[in-house]
Design an enzyme around this catalytic site. Structure first.
Site, PDB file in Angstrom:
ATOM      1  N   HIS A   9      71.524 -30.787  52.793  1.00 38.40           N
ATOM      2  CA  HIS A   9      70.628 -29.781  52.225  1.00 38.40           C
ATOM      3  C   HIS A   9      70.067 -30.238  50.880  1.00 38.40           C
ATOM      4  O   HIS A   9      70.840 -30.570  49.980  1.00 38.40           O
ATOM      5  CB  HIS A   9      71.403 -28.476  52.049  1.00 38.40           C
ATOM      6  CG  HIS A   9      70.552 -27.303  51.668  1.00 38.40           C
ATOM      7  ND1 HIS A   9      70.939 -26.395  50.718  1.00 38.40           N
ATOM      8  CD2 HIS A   9      69.348 -26.885  52.115  1.00 38.40           C
ATOM      9  CE1 HIS A   9      70.012 -25.458  50.608  1.00 38.40           C
ATOM     10  NE2 HIS A   9      69.031 -25.726  51.434  1.00 38.40           N
ATOM     11  N   GLU A  36      67.342 -32.370  54.559  1.00 39.13           N
ATOM     12  CA  GLU A  36      66.317 -31.348  54.396  1.00 39.13           C
ATOM     13  C   GLU A  36      65.855 -31.423  52.960  1.00 39.13           C
ATOM     14  O   GLU A  36      66.680 -31.622  52.048  1.00 39.13           O
ATOM     15  CB  GLU A  36      66.935 -29.972  54.683  1.00 39.13           C
ATOM     16  CG  GLU A  36      65.976 -28.807  54.625  1.00 39.13           C
ATOM     17  CD  GLU A  36      65.917 -28.063  53.292  1.00 39.13           C
ATOM     18  OE1 GLU A  36      65.179 -27.080  53.216  1.00 39.13           O
ATOM     19  OE2 GLU A  36      66.594 -28.466  52.311  1.00 39.13           O
ATOM     20  N   ASP A  38      62.594 -29.605  50.186  1.00 36.01           N
ATOM     21  CA  ASP A  38      61.540 -28.598  50.030  1.00 36.01           C
ATOM     22  C   ASP A  38      60.339 -29.261  49.365  1.00 36.01           C
ATOM     23  O   ASP A  38      60.509 -29.947  48.348  1.00 36.01           O
ATOM     24  CB  ASP A  38      62.029 -27.464  49.126  1.00 36.01           C
ATOM     25  CG  ASP A  38      63.340 -26.871  49.617  1.00 36.01           C
ATOM     26  OD1 ASP A  38      63.337 -26.265  50.698  1.00 36.01           O
ATOM     27  OD2 ASP A  38      64.363 -27.023  48.910  1.00 36.01           O
ATOM     28  N   HIS A  51      62.359 -26.747  44.914  1.00 32.11           N
ATOM     29  CA  HIS A  51      62.689 -25.542  45.676  1.00 32.11           C
ATOM     30  C   HIS A  51      62.018 -24.298  45.088  1.00 32.11           C
ATOM     31  O   HIS A  51      61.419 -23.510  45.808  1.00 32.11           O
ATOM     32  CB  HIS A  51      64.210 -25.333  45.695  1.00 32.11           C
ATOM     33  CG  HIS A  51      64.618 -24.096  46.427  1.00 32.11           C
ATOM     34  ND1 HIS A  51      64.710 -22.860  45.816  1.00 32.11           N
ATOM     35  CD2 HIS A  51      64.927 -23.881  47.736  1.00 32.11           C
ATOM     36  CE1 HIS A  51      65.064 -21.952  46.703  1.00 32.11           C
ATOM     37  NE2 HIS A  51      65.206 -22.550  47.877  1.00 32.11           N
ATOM     38  N   GLU A 111      60.918 -29.069  54.781  1.00 37.70           N
ATOM     39  CA  GLU A 111      60.574 -27.655  54.647  1.00 37.70           C
ATOM     40  C   GLU A 111      59.346 -27.513  53.765  1.00 37.70           C
ATOM     41  O   GLU A 111      59.385 -27.833  52.564  1.00 37.70           O
ATOM     42  CB  GLU A 111      61.740 -26.842  54.058  1.00 37.70           C
ATOM     43  CG  GLU A 111      61.340 -25.369  54.003  1.00 37.70           C
ATOM     44  CD  GLU A 111      62.319 -24.435  53.334  1.00 37.70           C
ATOM     45  OE1 GLU A 111      63.504 -24.794  53.157  1.00 37.70           O
ATOM     46  OE2 GLU A 111      61.871 -23.323  52.984  1.00 37.70           O
TER      47      GLU A 111
HETATM   48  O1  G3P Z   1      65.864 -25.242  55.547  1.00 31.46           O
HETATM   49  C1  G3P Z   1      67.026 -24.546  55.287  1.00 31.46           C
HETATM   50  C2  G3P Z   1      67.095 -23.987  53.894  1.00 31.46           C
HETATM   51  O2  G3P Z   1      66.709 -24.973  52.990  1.00 31.46           O
HETATM   52  C3  G3P Z   1      66.250 -22.750  53.703  1.00 31.46           C
HETATM   53  O3  G3P Z   1      66.499 -22.086  52.512  1.00 31.46           O
HETATM   54  O4  G3P Z   1      66.047 -21.512  50.186  1.00 31.46           O
HETATM   55  O5  G3P Z   1      67.539 -23.421  50.688  1.00 31.46           O
HETATM   56  O6  G3P Z   1      65.094 -23.605  51.087  1.00 31.46           O
HETATM   57  P1  G3P Z   1      66.289 -22.691  51.051  1.00 31.46           P
HETATM   58 MG    MG Z   2      64.919 -25.523  51.975  1.00 31.49          MG
END
Ligand code: G3P
Ligand code: MG
Length: 248
Positions: A9, A36, A38, A51, A111
């Site tokens: 993450h 993953e 952002d 993020h 993402e």
């Molecule tokens: O993609 C999973 C997760 O990253 C979604 O929530 O807020 O951590 O971007 P967040």
């Molecule tokens: Mg995310």
């Protein structure tokens, strides 16, 4: 799509500042297959990893990213908030992150997390950049909570797998959305989703892979695995990998 059982993450943000090259390198060092991250745009349309809508939590800057140009962003540092050993590191561009992942042979759950009001342009610019740099369609997933972004991805890059991110409260029409956006995965909050909810996804005529975020507790990981969830997104992916029954 070669979806692994565990995805790091924001890189491996349990061990290094989220969405930085250091976090991606840490994931690589841990042997994590996919991460993953952002992505959103600076004021002058450079896709960068961040993020939050604002700079305050993860940099020494202030205010909205949407009002900050790339040069000003690069003058900031994005490591001290996490730990002094990371002092001085910068927010990376998407391009830098992609280069690192390609170098390490890693896959990506990208993402698209646009600043409010910038949904379409963010998706278009990000997808353009990806198309230029990334050619492995088996090791990428374009995910978003924003339906407009997934709609753009469907229209611009149909053959790239898409993932519909569902918030804690699933919208009533989630199944219609998944079908309309023609997604490959449904990405759920694994900490708040019940077995019954997960079964609803598997009971549909269309088959979707299910990804659960953000799972740091081994017991929760095993519960989700028993429910048939295909992949888990974790801040500490090594801990989750060690605690699953089998990992391919
Ligand atoms: O993609 C999973 C997760 O990253 C979604 O929530 O807020 O951590 O971007 P967040
Ligand atoms: Mg995310």
């Amino acid at each position: 799509m070669k979806l692994p059982k565990v995805i790091g993450h924001r890189g491996a943000c349990g061990y290094a500042p989220e969405n930085t090259l250091e976090s991606l390198k840490t994931a690589a060092d841990l042997g994590v297959k996919w991460v993953e991250v952002d992505v959103k745009l600076t004021a002058d349309n450079v896709p960068v990893l961040l993020h939050d809508e604002t700079l305050d939590r993860t940099t020494n800057g202030h205010g909205p990213l949407a009002l900050t140009d790339f040069e000003s962003l690069r003058a900031l540092e994005a490591g001290s908030w996490y730990g002094e050993s990371f002092a001085g590191i910068k927010i990376p561009t998407l391009e830098e992150a992609l280069a690192l992942l390609i170098d390490h042979g890693m896959g990506l759950n990208l993402e698209i997390k646009p600043c409010p009001g910038r949904e379409k342009e963010t998706a278009e610019i990000v997808l353009d950049e990806i198309s230029r740099i990334w050619d492995d369609h088996e090791n990428i997933l374009i995910s978003s909570f924003q339906h407009v972004c997934l709609e753009c991805a469907r229209d611009m890059a149909f053959d790239w797998p898409r993932g519909l991110l569902l918030p804690e409260e699933w919208p009533e029409n989630w199944a219609d959305l998944a079908e309309y956006l023609d997604v490959t995965t449904v990405n759920i909050n694994g900490n708040t989703s019940s077995r019954e909810q997960i079964e609803e996804i598997f009971d549909l005529d269309r088959s979707y892979a299910v990804i659960a975020y953000t799972i740091n507790d081994p017991q929760q990981a095993r519960r989700l695995q028993a429910c048939g969830v295909d992949a888990l997104v974790s801040d500490t992916p090594d801990v989750i990998i060690e605690n699953l029954l089998t990992v391919h």
